[in-house]
Every structure is written in C-alpha cells, then in structure tokens.
Design an enzyme around this catalytic site. Sequence first.
Site, PDB file in Angstrom:
ATOM      1  N   ASP A   1       0.862  -1.178   0.000  1.00  0.00           N
ATOM      2  CA  ASP A   1       0.000   0.000   0.000  1.00  0.00           C
ATOM      3  C   ASP A   1       0.898   1.227   0.000  1.00  0.00           C
ATOM      4  OD1 ASP A   1      -2.295  -1.564   0.138  1.00  0.00           O
ATOM      5  OD2 ASP A   1      -2.343  -1.538   2.320  1.00  0.00           O
TER       6      ASP A   1
ATOM      7  N   ASP B   1     -13.436  -5.496  -1.521  1.00  0.00           N
ATOM      8  CA  ASP B   1     -13.433  -5.458  -0.054  1.00  0.00           C
ATOM      9  C   ASP B   1     -14.795  -5.943   0.405  1.00  0.00           C
ATOM     10  OD1 ASP B   1     -10.842  -4.318   0.265  1.00  0.00           O
ATOM     11  OD2 ASP B   1     -11.652  -2.384  -0.339  1.00  0.00           O
TER      12      ASP B   1
END
Length: 260
Positions: free
Chosen positions: A14, A134
């Site tokens: 990330d 997600d």
Amino acid sequence: MTAVITKRIIPCLDVQNGRVVKNVKFFENHRDAGNPLLLAQKYEHEQADELVFYDITASHEGRKLMLEVARDVAESVMMPLTIGGGVNSVEDFRNLLLSGADKISVNSSAIRNPDLIRAASDHFGAQCVVLSIDAKKRPDGTGWNVHLNGGRVDTGIDLLEWVQKGQELGAGEIVLNVMDADGTQSGFDLVATRTVKEHVDVPVVASGGAGKLEDFYDVLTEGKADAALAASVFHFGMLTVREVKDYLTGRGIQVRGFVE
C-alpha cells in the site's frame, strides 16, 4: 498432458505519498513499512511471483507519484506488477500500463461504473483487468456485502452476485479482501474465499489475514485460492516469500519454483 497449475505468493504494498504503509483493519492506523523500490527489489530476490501496489492516496498528486513509482519498480524488477487505487477510466489503465504495470486493479470505481471493467477488458484484454473486492460478513451471517472507499461504505451488494457480474463484464482475476480478517494476522477467511472460487472460473487471489505459514496452506487448499496475497508478515520480517514457498512445497503444494 494436463498442465499443472501452480499457486502464487504475492506481496502487497500500500503506497501513500511515495512510501509503503500498512494498516490494521479498515485501512486505518497506518504504519510506515519502507521504500517501495527497495521492498520490490527485496521481493524480487526472494522470487515472489508478482507484486501488487495500491495507491491509497488516490488523489491527482498521488497518482502522479504512483506513476513514478511504477516506472522505477518496472525498470528494476522482472516480476509482474499489478497497480490499483483511484483508477477511474480507460485512460488511467493506459497510463499505468505504459508506466510498467502488467495488470490494473479496480475496486470502488468498478462498483460505481461497472462498464469500466468491460471497456478496459475490450481495450487491453481480460488478463489486464483485476477486480479487487473489499467484502465484509453481514451481521446476520447469511453472506458477505461488498464495500466502497477502502471498506468504509457498505454498498448492500452481495459478494457472490458481484464476482459473477465482474467476470461476465471481463475481469480476468478476482482479489478478495475480507475486511473482517484484514491486518489481524489471524488467518484468511477460508469460507468466503472458497465460496467465491466456486462461483467463478477466473483465478481468485485471497487477501487479508495472513499471520503464519499454515494460513497460506489452508487458503490454497481448503480455501481453494489460486494465489495468496499478504503484506505485514512480509514487510515486517515475520515471514519471507522463500519460507512460505519452502513450507508449501514440503506439504505437497506446487508453487512457482525458485532458484536457491
């Protein structure tokens, strides 16, 4: 002769403001994890199968910086790169592919505009389009809902309906991040991963929850995943890609080979 399908081990980075960070649940409580180029080179040495980068800044300035990161990494390593975060158009796909990405991941933008999956797949091929999801278990335990904006907004969309639609639109791969497990190092959600795999024909990459060697074995067998993605356990030295591959090989899982 039937080809043997090998399992993949994929570190995930990330990236925020040019640095790799890691969070615990719901993409908060960020902890600095290092320089993306140095980490990419580290994982190249360990012979990771791929690298995934998520631009979690996802602003205009963040995207400009991410293009630079993509170019630097692509020039330094040979393994395939997947990049996602703030990808909203076919032009975004093109810019990232030209910067060195092999695959582009879409998440919230695909929910808001499903036709983006079809357009990108038509332009660049399904192999370039990764649908990242997600998901979070519904309170009543009947299944999982898809979430937007890094997991902050419940769309009410059923996970299984969405993965099937994504495949129909042209996504060539699914990355499933189960938010209940993400960053906890308590193991992948085997039920969610297996259920998704049983509903699609494209590869499914399990994400969220890796904490020990057994977790990788479990998700690649019981969870039926084609690949396992992890961040914290690799970034902070709890495990190496080599250790995971050695362990899996020792337990009879065929992984992409590496040279000692």
